[in-house]
Enzyme design. Structure first.
Site, PDB file in Angstrom:
ATOM      1  N   TYR A 127      12.939  -4.076 -11.843  1.00 33.90           N
ATOM      2  CA  TYR A 127      11.675  -3.493 -11.379  1.00 33.90           C
ATOM      3  C   TYR A 127      10.543  -4.029 -12.226  1.00 33.90           C
ATOM      4  O   TYR A 127      10.551  -3.913 -13.449  1.00 33.90           O
ATOM      5  CB  TYR A 127      11.764  -1.974 -11.511  1.00 33.90           C
ATOM      6  N   ARG A 179      -5.162   1.550   3.556  1.00 35.61           N
ATOM      7  CA  ARG A 179      -3.902   1.744   4.281  1.00 35.61           C
ATOM      8  C   ARG A 179      -3.306   3.112   3.971  1.00 35.61           C
ATOM      9  O   ARG A 179      -2.856   3.845   4.862  1.00 35.61           O
ATOM     10  CB  ARG A 179      -2.941   0.608   3.911  1.00 35.61           C
ATOM     11  N   TYR A 194      -1.124 -14.213   9.159  1.00 30.05           N
ATOM     12  CA  TYR A 194      -0.898 -12.867   8.612  1.00 30.05           C
ATOM     13  C   TYR A 194      -1.482 -11.894   9.633  1.00 30.05           C
ATOM     14  O   TYR A 194      -2.688 -11.895   9.888  1.00 30.05           O
ATOM     15  CB  TYR A 194      -1.621 -12.772   7.274  1.00 30.05           C
TER      16      TYR A 194
END
Length: 519
Positions: free
Chosen positions: A123, A378, A439
């Site tokens: 991570y 978002r 994209y």
């Protein structure tokens, strides 16, 4: 600043007030939906399962079983991750989060997990958008190994223009370590503030610059990787013809073959000269042709980002029929206005209209501000039951028109089927002499409680269209667990067999990030 456990970035930077009202107003003009706000759950209310494993006494100080720690490391930062967090749906969480202080600690952690059959999930910044850091399996406990303490710029070689950097360093800290030397890595993905060098290397990250040195691969001089079978370190060389390149095995391996601990990276002098402009087109086909001409000109612009009409309107406020091409040049060694002028000539040859824009108020400035705020926006839309997500690919120029039509059609049909209405946008993030990296963005009304299923249906439809049109399942978002079905079909069979053999040799117990890249 406090990091958000459920969404993007810092809690203090979340969209609110006038910015939120403006965002919701723009979305209301594009889609239907009630846009009712929902609050994320308190992390203390999640009722996570108890850890199934305890670390040996010698490693206990490195490991955390704190519920907030485990929740924050359970998912990446994709739309479906954020939505699941908002609903408190954390069915897969790491049993422990381990933070090695150095490579010795990391070796000891790997030895323990290998011996006891515990899955290890490397991570970095946790910004994966493809399920790459999620322990999405039931058959074994999992330890997430957070490399945040391996975060130094250890050496700088100004003669060779290279720097030895630890994998856990976040983008801003890396650049701060190079700045006193007048150097930069010049790799700025959208996640730059919240992602690490190791993550960029493990996922073959694409930076913000549109041409020439776009992927992190091109900036690697050598790497050091810890595997259960031993430590692999390649030699520092500007180039070599000595067989297959060792670094290429680990670049893009997503923690399935080993854990990257440091790398020698090629760095550059910081730019001094800049020039930029925007070009508007009345026809999208002409805009694509102009962009291809610039990409194939050998001018190597730092920015060559084509926004279609919907993308331009949503993220820059510019109303245009065909599209807007954002161009920028920069150099550490010479003025670049002549390069910009030549690129603008090429655009005019295809009907482009160059707009004179005051400094600080350009379309490019507006785009950049919007680009940096997109992940926060978002999240705000997800809280108001709006599907707002992206997917990307790359293809050769000769296939672009067919791919664009097929993917856009598939996306629109899927959006209509699951949401009734919505908007599909497209922009180029990177361009190469032989092809672009399109994209796509999707904005549609969602059903609170059903948005993950809605998005998964859209994602499956567009992924099938990409594969059928000869595109790659991902240009720079990596494979993770979400792209696995299409990645398995895209890669050649003999290569899949070789990768599986490499996995068996380097990780014989199969503990490293199970389910990523290979079964």
């Amino acid at each position: 600043m406090a990091r958000s456990w459920w969404g993007w970035g810092n809690v203090e930077d979340a969209v609110s007030g006038a910015e939120l009202e403006s965002l919701l107003s723009r979305v209301r003009a594009l889609t239907s939906g009630e846009l009712t706000g929902h609050e994320p759950p308190d992390v203390g209310s999640l009722d996570l399962p108890a850890p199934r494993v305890s670390p040996p006494e010698a490693l206990a100080a490195l490991c955390s079983a704190d519920p907030a720690d485990r929740a924050a490391h359970a998912h990446g930062k994709a739309f479906r991750d954020v939505v699941r967090n908002l609903h408190g749906d954390l069915r897969h969480v790491p049993d422990l989060v381990a933070r090695p202080r150095d490579e010795t600690d990391l070796v000891d952690l790997l030895d323990w997990c290998t011996r006891d059959g515990i899955a290890v999930i490397p991570y970095g910044g946790g910004s994966s958008v493809v399920g790459g850091v999620e322990p999405r399996f039931e058959d074994r406990p999992a330890v997430t190994v957070d490399l945040a303490q391996l975060d130094g710029v250890l050496e700088v070689d100004p003669v060779s223009r290279a720097a030895r950097v630890q994998a856990g360093v976040f983008g801003p800290r890396l650049e701060a370590g190079l700045r006193p030397h007048g150097l930069t890595l010049r790799h700025f993905p959208q996640s730059f503030e919240f992602s690490t060098l190791g993550g960029w290397l493990a996922t073959r990250s694409g930076g913000h610059y549109a041409t020439l040195y776009t992927h992190i691969d091109d900036m690697v001089e050598s790497m050091r990787v810890v595997t259960p079978a031993g430590v692999a370190e390649s030699r520092r060389l500007p180039g070599s013809g000595a067989g297959p390149a060792p670094d290429r095995l680990f670049l893009g391996s997503e923690g399935a073959l080993g854990i990257i601990t440091e790398a020698w990276m090629r760095v550059q002098e910081r730019p001094r000269w800049r020039a930029r402009a925007s070009v508007r087109f009345a026809d999208y086909t002409a805009a694509v042709a102009a962009t291809r001409a610039v990409a194939q000109s050998g001018l190597h612009p730092a920015n060559c980002r084509l926004l279609d009409a919907a993308e331009a309107l949503i993220n820059t406020g510019v109303a245009v029929e065909g599209g807007v091409l954002l161009l920028a040049f920069e150099s550490a060694g010479h003025p670049v206005q002549a390069s910009l002028d030549r690129a603008l000539e090429l655009c005019r040859d295809h009907g482009g209209e160059v707009r004179e824009e005051p400094a600080g108020e350009s379309t490019g400035d507006t785009w950049r501000s919007s680009f940096l705020r997109m992940p926060y926006q978002r999240d705000a839309l997800a809280r108001h039951a709006v599907i707002a997500e992206t997917f990307e690919t790359a293809c050769t120029w000769d296939r672009f028109a067919e791919l664009h039509a097929a993917v856009t059609d598939a996306a629109r049909k899927a959006v209509r089927a699951v949401a009734g209405d919505g908007v599909v946008t497209c922009r180029f993030t990177h361009v190469y002499p032989d092809g672009p990296a399109p994209y796509f963005g999707v904005y549609a009304p969602g059903r609170w409680g059903g948005m993950v299923a809605q998005w998964d249906e859209i994602k499956a439809a567009v992924s099938e269209a990409i594969a059928a049109s000869g595109g790659t399942i991902t240009h720079h978002h990596a494979v993770g667990r979400d792209h696995r079905p299409w990645y398995d079909r895209q890669r050649p069979g003999p290569f899949a067999a070789a990768l599986t053999a490499a996995k068996s040799a380097l990780d014989p117990s199969g503990v490293l990030n199970p389910g990523v890249l290979i079964p």
